[in-house]
Write a protein that holds these residues in place. Sequence first.
Motif, PDB file in Angstrom:
ATOM      1  N   ALA A   1     -44.041  26.916  52.121  1.00  0.00           N
ATOM      2  CA  ALA A   1     -43.371  28.036  52.784  1.00  0.00           C
ATOM      3  C   ALA A   1     -43.699  28.043  54.272  1.00  0.00           C
ATOM      4  O   ALA A   1     -42.820  28.300  55.108  1.00  0.00           O
ATOM      5  CB  ALA A   1     -43.792  29.353  52.142  1.00  0.00           C
ATOM      6  N   LEU A   2     -44.945  27.737  54.621  1.00  0.00           N
ATOM      7  CA  LEU A   2     -45.336  27.637  56.026  1.00  0.00           C
ATOM      8  C   LEU A   2     -44.578  26.513  56.719  1.00  0.00           C
ATOM      9  O   LEU A   2     -44.103  26.671  57.848  1.00  0.00           O
ATOM     10  CB  LEU A   2     -46.844  27.410  56.144  1.00  0.00           C
ATOM     11  N   PHE A   3     -44.427  25.381  56.043  1.00  0.00           N
ATOM     12  CA  PHE A   3     -43.673  24.262  56.591  1.00  0.00           C
ATOM     13  C   PHE A   3     -42.234  24.667  56.865  1.00  0.00           C
ATOM     14  O   PHE A   3     -41.665  24.336  57.909  1.00  0.00           O
ATOM     15  CB  PHE A   3     -43.724  23.086  55.604  1.00  0.00           C
ATOM     16  N   TYR A   4     -41.638  25.417  55.924  1.00  0.00           N
ATOM     17  CA  TYR A   4     -40.255  25.864  56.097  1.00  0.00           C
ATOM     18  C   TYR A   4     -40.129  26.826  57.279  1.00  0.00           C
ATOM     19  O   TYR A   4     -39.193  26.741  58.067  1.00  0.00           O
ATOM     20  CB  TYR A   4     -39.762  26.510  54.806  1.00  0.00           C
ATOM     21  N   MET A   5     -41.112  27.745  57.406  1.00  0.00           N
ATOM     22  CA  MET A   5     -41.068  28.689  58.527  1.00  0.00           C
ATOM     23  C   MET A   5     -41.233  27.978  59.866  1.00  0.00           C
ATOM     24  O   MET A   5     -40.586  28.336  60.853  1.00  0.00           O
ATOM     25  CB  MET A   5     -42.141  29.764  58.359  1.00  0.00           C
ATOM     26  N   VAL A   6     -42.074  26.956  59.911  1.00  0.00           N
ATOM     27  CA  VAL A   6     -42.250  26.191  61.150  1.00  0.00           C
ATOM     28  C   VAL A   6     -40.979  25.403  61.458  1.00  0.00           C
ATOM     29  O   VAL A   6     -40.606  25.258  62.619  1.00  0.00           O
ATOM     30  CB  VAL A   6     -43.491  25.278  61.052  1.00  0.00           C
ATOM     31  N   ARG A   7     -40.290  24.901  60.419  1.00  0.00           N
ATOM     32  CA  ARG A   7     -39.015  24.202  60.640  1.00  0.00           C
ATOM     33  C   ARG A   7     -37.986  25.142  61.256  1.00  0.00           C
ATOM     34  O   ARG A   7     -37.231  24.761  62.139  1.00  0.00           O
ATOM     35  CB  ARG A   7     -38.456  23.657  59.320  1.00  0.00           C
ATOM     36  N   ILE A   8     -37.935  26.390  60.789  1.00  0.00           N
ATOM     37  CA  ILE A   8     -37.000  27.361  61.357  1.00  0.00           C
ATOM     38  C   ILE A   8     -37.391  27.678  62.798  1.00  0.00           C
ATOM     39  O   ILE A   8     -36.539  27.743  63.687  1.00  0.00           O
ATOM     40  CB  ILE A   8     -36.960  28.640  60.493  1.00  0.00           C
ATOM     41  N   ALA A   9     -38.688  27.851  63.041  1.00  0.00           N
ATOM     42  CA  ALA A   9     -39.151  28.137  64.401  1.00  0.00           C
ATOM     43  C   ALA A   9     -38.926  26.941  65.310  1.00  0.00           C
ATOM     44  O   ALA A   9     -38.725  27.108  66.516  1.00  0.00           O
ATOM     45  CB  ALA A   9     -40.628  28.507  64.382  1.00  0.00           C
ATOM     46  N   ASN A  10     -38.925  25.745  64.752  1.00  0.00           N
ATOM     47  CA  ASN A  10     -38.698  24.539  65.536  1.00  0.00           C
ATOM     48  C   ASN A  10     -37.275  24.505  66.078  1.00  0.00           C
ATOM     49  O   ASN A  10     -37.028  23.964  67.149  1.00  0.00           O
ATOM     50  CB  ASN A  10     -38.989  23.293  64.700  1.00  0.00           C
ATOM     51  N   SER A  11     -36.344  25.067  65.342  1.00  0.00           N
ATOM     52  CA  SER A  11     -34.971  25.077  65.837  1.00  0.00           C
ATOM     53  C   SER A  11     -34.817  26.055  67.002  1.00  0.00           C
ATOM     54  O   SER A  11     -33.925  25.900  67.818  1.00  0.00           O
ATOM     55  CB  SER A  11     -34.009  25.438  64.713  1.00  0.00           C
ATOM     56  N   ILE A  12     -35.701  27.060  67.066  1.00  0.00           N
ATOM     57  CA  ILE A  12     -35.646  28.040  68.153  1.00  0.00           C
ATOM     58  C   ILE A  12     -36.447  27.551  69.361  1.00  0.00           C
ATOM     59  O   ILE A  12     -35.990  27.585  70.486  1.00  0.00           O
ATOM     60  CB  ILE A  12     -36.167  29.408  67.668  1.00  0.00           C
ATOM     61  N   SER A  13     -37.645  27.101  69.112  1.00  0.00           N
ATOM     62  CA  SER A  13     -38.489  26.589  70.196  1.00  0.00           C
ATOM     63  C   SER A  13     -38.976  25.192  69.820  1.00  0.00           C
ATOM     64  O   SER A  13     -38.441  24.579  68.910  1.00  0.00           O
ATOM     65  CB  SER A  13     -39.654  27.537  70.447  1.00  0.00           C
ATOM     66  N   HIS A  14     -40.011  24.701  70.485  1.00  0.00           N
ATOM     67  CA  HIS A  14     -40.414  23.303  70.301  1.00  0.00           C
ATOM     68  C   HIS A  14     -41.770  23.206  69.608  1.00  0.00           C
ATOM     69  O   HIS A  14     -42.737  22.683  70.156  1.00  0.00           O
ATOM     70  CB  HIS A  14     -40.458  22.591  71.641  1.00  0.00           C
ATOM     71  N   TYR A  15     -41.868  23.675  68.388  1.00  0.00           N
ATOM     72  CA  TYR A  15     -43.078  23.502  67.596  1.00  0.00           C
ATOM     73  C   TYR A  15     -43.015  22.164  66.886  1.00  0.00           C
ATOM     74  O   TYR A  15     -41.948  21.649  66.580  1.00  0.00           O
ATOM     75  CB  TYR A  15     -43.237  24.624  66.566  1.00  0.00           C
ATOM     76  N   ASN A  16     -44.186  21.631  66.584  1.00  0.00           N
ATOM     77  CA  ASN A  16     -44.265  20.360  65.888  1.00  0.00           C
ATOM     78  C   ASN A  16     -44.481  20.625  64.398  1.00  0.00           C
ATOM     79  O   ASN A  16     -45.402  21.321  64.022  1.00  0.00           O
ATOM     80  CB  ASN A  16     -45.422  19.524  66.452  1.00  0.00           C
ATOM     81  N   THR A  17     -43.631  20.075  63.546  1.00  0.00           N
ATOM     82  CA  THR A  17     -43.761  20.276  62.101  1.00  0.00           C
ATOM     83  C   THR A  17     -44.621  19.215  61.446  1.00  0.00           C
ATOM     84  O   THR A  17     -44.852  19.278  60.248  1.00  0.00           O
ATOM     85  CB  THR A  17     -42.378  20.281  61.435  1.00  0.00           C
ATOM     86  N   GLY A  18     -45.098  18.251  62.200  1.00  0.00           N
ATOM     87  CA  GLY A  18     -45.875  17.166  61.611  1.00  0.00           C
ATOM     88  C   GLY A  18     -47.175  17.617  60.982  1.00  0.00           C
ATOM     89  O   GLY A  18     -47.532  17.166  59.894  1.00  0.00           O
ATOM     90  N   GLN A  19     -47.890  18.528  61.644  1.00  0.00           N
ATOM     91  CA  GLN A  19     -49.169  18.971  61.098  1.00  0.00           C
ATOM     92  C   GLN A  19     -48.982  19.742  59.800  1.00  0.00           C
ATOM     93  O   GLN A  19     -49.752  19.559  58.847  1.00  0.00           O
ATOM     94  CB  GLN A  19     -49.934  19.860  62.105  1.00  0.00           C
ATOM     95  N   THR A  20     -47.992  20.605  59.726  1.00  0.00           N
ATOM     96  CA  THR A  20     -47.791  21.368  58.491  1.00  0.00           C
ATOM     97  C   THR A  20     -47.264  20.471  57.375  1.00  0.00           C
ATOM     98  O   THR A  20     -47.574  20.689  56.211  1.00  0.00           O
ATOM     99  CB  THR A  20     -46.833  22.545  58.722  1.00  0.00           C
ATOM    100  N   GLY A  21     -46.493  19.461  57.710  1.00  0.00           N
ATOM    101  CA  GLY A  21     -46.031  18.511  56.703  1.00  0.00           C
ATOM    102  C   GLY A  21     -47.182  17.706  56.123  1.00  0.00           C
ATOM    103  O   GLY A  21     -47.268  17.504  54.909  1.00  0.00           O
ATOM    104  N   ILE A  22     -48.088  17.256  56.979  1.00  0.00           N
ATOM    105  CA  ILE A  22     -49.264  16.516  56.510  1.00  0.00           C
ATOM    106  C   ILE A  22     -50.157  17.418  55.680  1.00  0.00           C
ATOM    107  O   ILE A  22     -50.687  17.009  54.647  1.00  0.00           O
ATOM    108  CB  ILE A  22     -50.017  15.909  57.705  1.00  0.00           C
ATOM    109  N   LEU A  23     -50.317  18.678  56.105  1.00  0.00           N
ATOM    110  CA  LEU A  23     -51.119  19.641  55.351  1.00  0.00           C
ATOM    111  C   LEU A  23     -50.524  19.865  53.962  1.00  0.00           C
ATOM    112  O   LEU A  23     -51.245  19.849  52.951  1.00  0.00           O
ATOM    113  CB  LEU A  23     -51.190  20.968  56.111  1.00  0.00           C
ATOM    114  N   THR A  24     -49.227  20.028  53.894  1.00  0.00           N
ATOM    115  CA  THR A  24     -48.560  20.245  52.607  1.00  0.00           C
ATOM    116  C   THR A  24     -48.691  19.032  51.699  1.00  0.00           C
ATOM    117  O   THR A  24     -48.996  19.164  50.511  1.00  0.00           O
ATOM    118  CB  THR A  24     -47.076  20.584  52.834  1.00  0.00           C
TER     119      THR A  24
END
Length: 111
Positions: free
Chosen positions: A37-60
């Motif tokens: 769920a955190l990964f999904y929320m970061v993916r949504i935030a990534n479309s708005i700003s420039h967050y990196n989803t790599g760390q949450t993907g590795i964590l998941t």
Amino acid sequence: MRTAAQNTVKNQNKKTDRFGRALVSFILSFIGLASLALFYMVRIANSISHYNTGQTGILTLTINGISFFLGISARNSTSGRGLAIAAITISSIPLTLLLIFLIANAITMSL
């Protein structure tokens, strides 16, 4: 020559109690769902700003991978078998979804 009772006792001694592994695997599987769920929320935030989803993907992947393999190792225990099977099932959901996401992402990056 061994009797049937001796063989039964020997086979029962081979099965070890891995209830702790099953319980940890079950707990980690729910933490893995939360990290998805955190990964999904970061993916949504990534479309708005420039967050990196790599760390949450590795964590998941890490949490669910550990949960999956602990569940497999505890599956044949004398107690905790149900927890281990439930943990394998629950942790395979985020692993499958992330695998589909990575494949779809690789396909769209190559186009």
